[in-house]
Design a protein around this motif. Sequence first.
Motif, short mmCIF file in Angstrom:
data_model
loop_
_atom_site.label_atom_id
_atom_site.label_comp_id
_atom_site.label_asym_id
_atom_site.label_seq_id
_atom_site.Cartn_x
_atom_site.Cartn_y
_atom_site.Cartn_z
N SER A 162 0.83 -1.20 0.00
CA SER A 162 0.00 0.00 0.00
C SER A 162 0.87 1.25 0.00
N LEU A 163 1.93 1.26 0.78
CA LEU A 163 2.84 2.41 0.81
C LEU A 163 3.48 2.63 -0.55
N ARG A 164 3.92 1.56 -1.19
CA ARG A 164 4.54 1.70 -2.52
C ARG A 164 3.55 2.29 -3.53
N GLU A 165 2.29 1.87 -3.47
CA GLU A 165 1.27 2.41 -4.36
C GLU A 165 1.03 3.91 -4.08
N ILE A 166 0.98 4.27 -2.82
CA ILE A 166 0.80 5.68 -2.44
C ILE A 166 1.94 6.53 -2.97
N LEU A 167 3.16 6.05 -2.81
CA LEU A 167 4.33 6.79 -3.28
C LEU A 167 4.33 6.94 -4.80
N ALA A 168 3.99 5.86 -5.50
CA ALA A 168 3.95 5.91 -6.97
C ALA A 168 2.89 6.89 -7.45
N THR A 169 1.73 6.87 -6.81
CA THR A 169 0.64 7.78 -7.18
C THR A 169 1.06 9.24 -6.97
N ALA A 170 1.86 9.48 -5.96
CA ALA A 170 2.32 10.84 -5.65
C ALA A 170 3.54 11.26 -6.48
N GLY A 171 4.04 10.34 -7.32
CA GLY A 171 5.15 10.69 -8.20
C GLY A 171 6.53 10.38 -7.65
N PHE A 172 6.61 9.62 -6.58
CA PHE A 172 7.90 9.24 -6.02
C PHE A 172 8.31 7.88 -6.57
N THR A 173 9.61 7.66 -6.71
CA THR A 173 10.10 6.41 -7.26
C THR A 173 10.35 5.39 -6.16
N GLN A 174 10.33 4.12 -6.54
CA GLN A 174 10.59 3.04 -5.59
C GLN A 174 12.01 3.11 -5.05
N SER A 175 12.92 3.65 -5.83
CA SER A 175 14.31 3.73 -5.39
C SER A 175 14.50 4.72 -4.25
N GLN A 176 13.53 5.61 -4.03
CA GLN A 176 13.63 6.57 -2.93
C GLN A 176 13.27 5.93 -1.58
N LEU A 177 12.60 4.77 -1.61
CA LEU A 177 12.16 4.11 -0.39
C LEU A 177 13.18 3.07 0.04
N GLU A 178 13.66 3.20 1.26
CA GLU A 178 14.53 2.20 1.87
C GLU A 178 13.78 1.58 3.03
N VAL A 179 13.81 0.26 3.11
CA VAL A 179 13.12 -0.46 4.18
C VAL A 179 14.09 -1.49 4.75
N HIS A 180 14.16 -1.53 6.08
CA HIS A 180 14.98 -2.54 6.73
C HIS A 180 14.34 -2.93 8.06
N SER A 181 14.83 -4.00 8.62
CA SER A 181 14.30 -4.52 9.87
C SER A 181 14.47 -3.50 10.99
N LEU A 182 13.44 -3.32 11.76
CA LEU A 182 13.53 -2.42 12.90
C LEU A 182 14.50 -2.97 13.94
N ALA A 183 14.63 -4.30 13.99
CA ALA A 183 15.60 -4.90 14.90
C ALA A 183 17.01 -4.44 14.56
N VAL A 184 17.32 -4.31 13.28
CA VAL A 184 18.62 -3.80 12.85
C VAL A 184 18.76 -2.34 13.26
N GLU A 185 17.68 -1.56 13.04
CA GLU A 185 17.66 -0.15 13.41
C GLU A 185 17.95 0.04 14.90
N LEU A 186 17.39 -0.87 15.71
CA LEU A 186 17.55 -0.77 17.17
C LEU A 186 18.79 -1.50 17.66
N ASN A 187 19.58 -2.07 16.74
CA ASN A 187 20.81 -2.80 17.06
C ASN A 187 20.60 -4.01 17.92
N TYR A 188 19.54 -4.79 17.62
CA TYR A 188 19.31 -6.06 18.33
C TYR A 188 20.19 -7.12 17.76
#
Length: 91
Positions: A65-91
């Motif tokens: 759903s987020l990817r569709e919203i971004l595409a509709t708004a004119g943003f590219t998929q390459s602008q979106l970075e997604v990673h595990s929140l566990a990595v973000e929190l250094n688990y």
Amino acid sequence: MTSTALLSPTSGELLAAEIQVSPRHLEDILEALASAPFPINPELDHTAPALTRVRFPIYDSQLESLREILATAGFTQSQLEVHSLAVELNY
């Protein structure tokens, strides 16, 4: 999913999403995120002079759903970075 994944019984793994935009596109990305059918509470980071980093948690079940919203708004998929929140929190 890994054993360190942050889970919700119905939504899946909790991830960290990040989009970098120029300051002139900041309002556009915030409006696009506000149109999502699920809550998004973005954190803004203006540390780079030419870019603003927009970060927020998102469940993996909401990514399409987020990817569709971004595409509709004119943003590219390459602008979106997604990673595990566990990595973000250094688990």
